[in-house]
Design an enzyme around this catalytic site. Sequence first.
Site, PDB file in Angstrom:
ATOM      1  N   ASP A 174       0.873  -1.156   0.000  1.00 49.36           N
ATOM      2  CA  ASP A 174       0.000   0.000   0.000  1.00 49.36           C
ATOM      3  C   ASP A 174       0.925   1.225   0.000  1.00 49.36           C
ATOM      4  OD1 ASP A 174      -2.273   1.713   0.504  1.00 49.36           O
ATOM      5  OD2 ASP A 174      -1.612   1.784   2.590  1.00 49.36           O
ATOM      6  N   VAL A 175       0.400   2.382  -0.325  1.00 49.46           N
ATOM      7  CA  VAL A 175       1.266   3.573  -0.417  1.00 49.46           C
ATOM      8  C   VAL A 175       1.012   4.559   0.727  1.00 49.46           C
ATOM      9  CG1 VAL A 175       1.984   5.530  -1.849  1.00 49.46           C
ATOM     10  CG2 VAL A 175       1.561   3.272  -2.888  1.00 49.46           C
ATOM     11  N   ASP A 176      -0.200   5.121   0.805  1.00 49.80           N
ATOM     12  CA  ASP A 176      -0.490   6.128   1.831  1.00 49.80           C
ATOM     13  C   ASP A 176      -0.372   5.531   3.230  1.00 49.80           C
ATOM     14  OD1 ASP A 176      -1.053   8.035  -0.110  1.00 49.80           O
ATOM     15  OD2 ASP A 176      -3.158   7.496  -0.211  1.00 49.80           O
ATOM     16  N   SER A 222      -2.549   1.102  -4.664  1.00 51.09           N
ATOM     17  CA  SER A 222      -3.024   2.216  -3.843  1.00 51.09           C
ATOM     18  C   SER A 222      -4.421   2.659  -4.225  1.00 51.09           C
ATOM     19  CB  SER A 222      -2.053   3.400  -3.999  1.00 51.09           C
ATOM     20  OG  SER A 222      -2.549   4.532  -3.321  1.00 51.09           O
ATOM     21  N   GLY A 272      -5.001   5.618  -3.642  1.00 50.60           N
ATOM     22  CA  GLY A 272      -4.645   7.016  -3.904  1.00 50.60           C
ATOM     23  C   GLY A 272      -4.530   7.286  -5.394  1.00 50.60           C
ATOM     24  N   ASP A 295      -1.371  -0.563   5.908  1.00 52.05           N
ATOM     25  CA  ASP A 295      -1.857  -0.099   7.218  1.00 52.05           C
ATOM     26  C   ASP A 295      -3.352  -0.228   7.394  1.00 52.05           C
ATOM     27  OD1 ASP A 295      -3.175   2.971   6.882  1.00 52.05           O
ATOM     28  OD2 ASP A 295      -1.922   2.274   5.237  1.00 52.05           O
TER      29      ASP A 295
END
Length: 239
Positions: free
Chosen positions: A34-36, A123, A125, A193
């Site tokens: 995941d990114v954010d 993501s 995002g 997360d």
Amino acid sequence: MKLLDVPGRTILPRMVSHSELRKLFCSADAVCFDVDSTVIREEGIDELAKFCGVEDAVSEMTRRAMGGAVPFKAALTERLALIQPSREQVQRLIAEHPPHLTPGIRELVSRLQERNVQVFLISGGFRSIVEHVASKLNIPSTNVFANRLKFYFNGEYAGFDEMQPTAESGGKGKVIKLLKEKFHFKKIIMIGDGATDMEACPPADVFIGFGGNVIRQQVKDNAEWYITDFVELLGELEE
């Protein structure tokens, strides 16, 4: 989950042991991040909202979405309707307030790549921001799955591409299923997360919850493997 078959006893579900999880991580042929709040310290959509002057309303929606309380596409649509980001604002955000990489991620990605492990960024995002992050980590843009913002010819916000799998609840799992079908990966690890990351396992073979930037209680309570520092995973690869 596996079953224990002991003569004369009830068959009970057995959670995968930590040593088995570690073996799976060290033998994976692909790792998806995941990114954010995982690869980067921030939530990209919240940073965009702050930049566009609607921070408070949007960050509350993000909290609800990440806790799993609101369907992802509905939360994304609501937040973007509030922000209405123009193409210029997105470009200025990246130039003036570039996302900060989480400590240890650069070294971890590099180490995985040295081991010929494919690294993907998946993501909810925005692709323009995620591709910027990918370039910092030497991850090719073909290994990026994220949402695409749409703009009118004059650069004003025109919505987002609702056909992207990452625009849906369960979208990260759809991407991992696609990767397995396309590249015939045997073992895929998902690291993130949020609730949307955890629900991607299965089809991911292992989910590792990450709480180094923000702790989502639902994920901390339910992840079989939960870390707060990427150094722990680097250590597994060095052993």
